[in-house]
Design a protein around this motif. Sequence first.
Motif, short mmCIF file in Angstrom:
data_model
loop_
_atom_site.label_atom_id
_atom_site.label_comp_id
_atom_site.label_asym_id
_atom_site.label_seq_id
_atom_site.Cartn_x
_atom_site.Cartn_y
_atom_site.Cartn_z
N TRP A 69 0.77 -1.28 0.32
CA TRP A 69 0.25 0.40 0.23
C TRP A 69 0.70 1.05 -0.24
N GLY B 195 -1.01 7.13 0.32
CA GLY B 195 -2.31 7.36 1.97
C GLY B 195 -1.78 8.31 1.96
N PRO B 196 -3.52 9.76 1.81
CA PRO B 196 -2.74 10.72 2.31
C PRO B 196 -2.09 11.63 3.26
N ALA C 46 -2.19 11.78 7.57
CA ALA C 46 -2.92 11.59 8.39
C ALA C 46 -2.60 11.06 9.26
N ASP D 158 -6.19 6.38 8.97
CA ASP D 158 -6.73 7.20 7.62
C ASP D 158 -5.76 6.94 6.37
N TRP D 159 -4.54 7.16 7.01
CA TRP D 159 -3.58 6.60 6.24
C TRP D 159 -4.07 5.48 5.37
N ALA E 134 -6.98 3.53 5.70
CA ALA E 134 -7.86 3.29 4.52
C ALA E 134 -7.94 4.28 3.42
N GLY E 135 -7.13 4.94 2.92
CA GLY E 135 -7.17 6.43 1.63
C GLY E 135 -6.25 5.40 0.55
N ALA E 136 -5.34 4.89 1.61
CA ALA E 136 -3.91 4.29 0.69
C ALA E 136 -4.23 3.17 -0.97
N LYS E 137 -3.49 3.26 -1.81
CA LYS E 137 -3.56 2.73 -2.95
C LYS E 137 -3.18 1.35 -2.94
#
Length: 611
Positions: A547, A550-551, A554, A558-559, A561-564
């Motif tokens: 992953w 990420g944001p 964060a 949260d990182w 949850a938002g990571a690729k």
Amino acid sequence: MADKGKNTTSGTQAGSETSSVGAYVVKDPEAFARNVARMLEELGKAASAWVEPREKGEVSDTVSEPMADMVKTFSKVGEYWLSDPKRAIEAQTSLLTGYFGMWSESLRRMSGEDETPRAKSADKRFSDPDWEDNPFFEFIKNAYFITSDWANKLVSESEGLDEHTRHKAEFYIRQITSALSPANFLLTNPELYKETVASNGENLVRGMHMLAEDIVAGKGELKIRQSDASKFVVGENIALSEGKVVAQDDVCQIIQYAPLTENVLKRPLLIVPPWINKFYILDLNPKKSFIKWATEQGHTVFVISWVNPDERHAKKDWEAYSREGISFALDTIEKATGEREVNAIGYCVGGTLLAATLALHAQEKDSRIATATFFTTQTDFTHAGDLKVFVDEDQIASIETAMEKSGYLDGSKMATAFNMLRASDLIWPYVVNNYLKGKDPMPFDLLYWNADATRMPAANHSFYLRNCYLENNLSQGRMKLAGKTLDLSKVKIPVYNLAAKEDHIAPARSAYIGGKLLGGDVTYVMSGSGHIAGVVNPPAAGKYQFWSDGPKNAEFDDWVAGAKETPGSWWPHWHAWIRSQSDEEVPARKPGGTKLKPIEDAPGSYVRVRV
């Protein structure tokens, strides 16, 4: 006709039951008795191997210390439940209710009232069909799960415990429940029971012989073999990448690997591995070797191979490992290549030392390390995982007292601690396989490396335990190195911070939080799997994922949850990051260059020293 059909079915069931029961009946009592005698003889040899070094004063047991800590921890849990009679009765009722429910279910099954097929347990310890099909073993298994769940609930629902005590209680409960699993005992494991009957006890003869051998190999301690060590030789079929030892001092050897491309990146690559294990985890074999792969991508790879210390190294502390290890390597690289700027990688505690050295270099205006990569590294130990169980003032003082006598911590102590983190995978399956089934473990390069333990110098290890795990000084700006107080925010260079999602040694959350202490741009990446497989994951294997992106700034969750998410290895992603920092190339360099005369072939002699 109907009656005949019914009778035929009953006969088949009876035959099946007879066959099932027959698997538990000794066929040759005379042969079985002979093997029991042989087993006892081998067990006597194991006992002698255990007792002899103690009688000579070569081994002193410290079992009472961890046992005392465990009793002390559980007493605090007990205080909560026993301080209120109503609460204590509720706890006992909860356990009895589970037992009565299990008993009623067992009676229904035995009487034929409940013929519902039982789903096979996902727990690999209970893979034999008789754990479901045989009422006796199913009862034992269910009783074990009920008791284990109840014990874990007692800890999780205890109020008023400080965080460290709760953590220790949870850890100790896991150790006890793992040890007391019915799968670990001959008479309560159907697979073991049947195997013993089928071989007339030959498995136990072989097992006790192996037990004696492993106690001898451990010089009075049980050194459980996890792999067939006879199949591996460092430098012959493991740690094979071509290179030369181009420098050495009291603390380490510096290996430079031969180039595999015509041109190489101008900035050499320095790898700082942990000294708690040996560097060749990054060079297990050509297919798994990060070192070989990096060389194939055009890196001039240098690796620190730490000494396996003895009493002569007792006073070698973190400053010594920083100066005589990392700084010595930087000096060596400049002599061998003419380059001052390098890309550096630190793995685990090697990464923690690298981070501390970078903070020291920031104050000393030493800018030779241009980029840093951390593999599963912690700089903030707030969320350091289960290893924190072994770290409090009393336990550290005990370790320090032991190290005063020899000047180092024996490698087996750390190996045992790491194995205990995953006892259900790294201890008890091998106890069962080796000593009860009497089978040699399969040859496995990773587990061979894991058993190739290293010692830790007393001063170094004490500094590490106190400054990192106990007091968390590096993250708090209190760690002192070379007379200077370290501040990670002064580290402004670009950083690639790799964590592993299932890491039980350097948890991903811990690595993420620690990375936020650095003052420069930090690229955080989280790989799949754990502390080793998450790092040693070559692209050709096509395993796991990672992953990234990420944001920014964060919180960890949260990182994530938002990571690729990207399938496969993170290695190419890292290499692209390295090239984005500087992709200038020069002609390939031979080990040592023109100024250094190679001392010996890689992997060198330091790594071959065994405990």
